[in-house]
Design a protein around this motif. Sequence first.
Motif, PDB file in Angstrom:
ATOM      1  N   UNK A   1       0.803  -1.217   0.000  1.00 40.23           N
ATOM      2  CA  UNK A   1       0.000   0.000   0.000  1.00 40.23           C
ATOM      3  C   UNK A   1       0.839   1.271   0.000  1.00 40.23           C
ATOM      4  N   UNK A   2       1.891   1.289   0.820  1.00 39.14           N
ATOM      5  CA  UNK A   2       2.749   2.477   0.904  1.00 39.14           C
ATOM      6  C   UNK A   2       3.476   2.712  -0.421  1.00 39.14           C
ATOM      7  N   UNK A   3       4.067   1.653  -0.977  1.00 37.53           N
ATOM      8  CA  UNK A   3       4.780   1.787  -2.246  1.00 37.53           C
ATOM      9  C   UNK A   3       3.835   2.261  -3.343  1.00 37.53           C
ATOM     10  N   UNK A   4       2.611   1.733  -3.331  1.00 41.56           N
ATOM     11  CA  UNK A   4       1.633   2.124  -4.346  1.00 41.56           C
ATOM     12  C   UNK A   4       1.306   3.612  -4.270  1.00 41.56           C
ATOM     13  N   UNK A   5       1.070   4.114  -3.064  1.00 43.35           N
ATOM     14  CA  UNK A   5       0.742   5.533  -2.911  1.00 43.35           C
ATOM     15  C   UNK A   5       1.942   6.411  -3.270  1.00 43.35           C
ATOM     16  N   UNK A   6       3.127   6.012  -2.868  1.00 48.72           N
ATOM     17  CA  UNK A   6       4.324   6.793  -3.201  1.00 48.72           C
ATOM     18  C   UNK A   6       4.556   6.812  -4.716  1.00 48.72           C
ATOM     19  N   UNK A   7       4.410   5.663  -5.358  1.00 46.40           N
ATOM     20  CA  UNK A   7       4.674   5.570  -6.798  1.00 46.40           C
ATOM     21  C   UNK A   7       3.630   6.334  -7.606  1.00 46.40           C
TER      22      UNK A   7
ATOM     23  N   UNK B   1      11.135   2.896   0.705  1.00 42.22           N
ATOM     24  CA  UNK B   1      12.426   2.568   0.113  1.00 42.22           C
ATOM     25  C   UNK B   1      12.278   1.943  -1.266  1.00 42.22           C
ATOM     26  N   UNK B   2      11.287   1.058  -1.424  1.00 42.52           N
ATOM     27  CA  UNK B   2      11.063   0.428  -2.726  1.00 42.52           C
ATOM     28  C   UNK B   2      10.647   1.458  -3.771  1.00 42.52           C
TER      29      UNK B   2
END
Length: 465
Positions: free
Chosen positions: A22-28, A124-125
Amino acid sequence: MRTALREHGATLLVATLAASFGVALLQITGLLSAVVAADPTTGSHGTVQIVLAILAVVFTVIAVYVGGIVTTNTVATIVAGRRRQIALLRLIGASARGERARIAREGLLVGALGAVSGVLAGTGAAALIAVIGQHTGVLGTVGYSYANPVVLIPAAAVAATTWLAAWAGAAPVLGVRPVEALGAGVEHTGAELAARRGRTGIAITLLALGAGVLILGVGVGLVSPFGVLIGLVGGLLSFSGIVLLAERIIPPVLRLVGLLFGGAQATRLAAENARRSPERASRMTIGLVIGVTLVTTLSVTMQSYQDMLRRAAAADPGDYAGTDTVLQTTVAVFGVLVGFSALIAAVGLVNVLSLNVLQRTRELGLMRALGFDRAQLRLMVLAEAAALTITAVVLGLLFGFAYGWVGAQSLLGAIAGSPGLVAPGIPWPVIGVIVAAAAVLTLVASVAPSRRATRVAPIAALAVE
């Protein structure tokens, strides 16, 4: 103690992966939106940014939902293995509600740790993907801050969901009787599961209601991209119905798949395990069904997304000028996210299979005492893993195609140049990868459990309490 640490470690990993997703998705998607806004050819056109924002919401909800289902499944498996221990605690005065609350507190702690780890790993991802994208020229250099407070939403959701999943997964604790401490606790039989008419009625209601909401989402999608949010609700409702019906759907399919493995004693016994323990067989399979469904849904959605956006661009080149680069970037990024979801599925399969072998020490010891050699035990574990993997792939592909088409259609059915209802995009390469990965996963998932099973000494196993 070592077993408990292993059980909590698996739940922590699932929570961390769900939060990272979820975090990576929102950041990306935030980064992609900044790239779109900075591009003079697409910055003035808000369709792509709206689509990205909606996709971020949809897939974040899906990530939290999948994490919750997998965690519930894992906790239910752990509770099944602790049944005699819980019965013994009940025998010396512990209350069922107190034991359930204790397990729920463990879930809350694991969820909180997973949420914190997920924020760090997901950010980080996303940063790594951005660096790679900029280095290869796929992404331009834009100003974007990763100190984005919105990432706390999926983190908090994962912590809360893990706690609730532990509470729900621990529900069987309420049915543990103190007298079970004096004998071998068993799981529900097929007849007992069939008698759960209230559960079946709720499942059918959710499935029917969800299907209706999915159809509504497709209809709304023909006039607004926000139809996908309606489709999301329908997808969650209908798939919840499928999960509740898993104990009725999966065992018959597993038995049919088991017939493909021939008439060897070990493979026939593996197929019969689905009939004897439908509850356990369903828990072992549903996690991978969810994973394959999610991977297929994402892949079909993105393939349909490409097809529909390119068709719209061909019909109205001026309005969609410059979207091809954004499209390629989006597809590449979501390809990484598909890998994330596949990892969640793999962790769920390996964990549940290992826990089930660990909890069947007495059964395996009895088989050794009756004459089963190590090769037969190894073959039985491999056959079980292969049967549940094949079943999960078949069911997951079917569900994934349906949900993927609904997702793409309800999201992009209203864009300029779209012909309305279209056939789902078929990501053939991804399907090939799913089948190949399933074969590899079957072998990998069976290695540790089969090794543990073959190390069981008959006398020691029969002495386990």
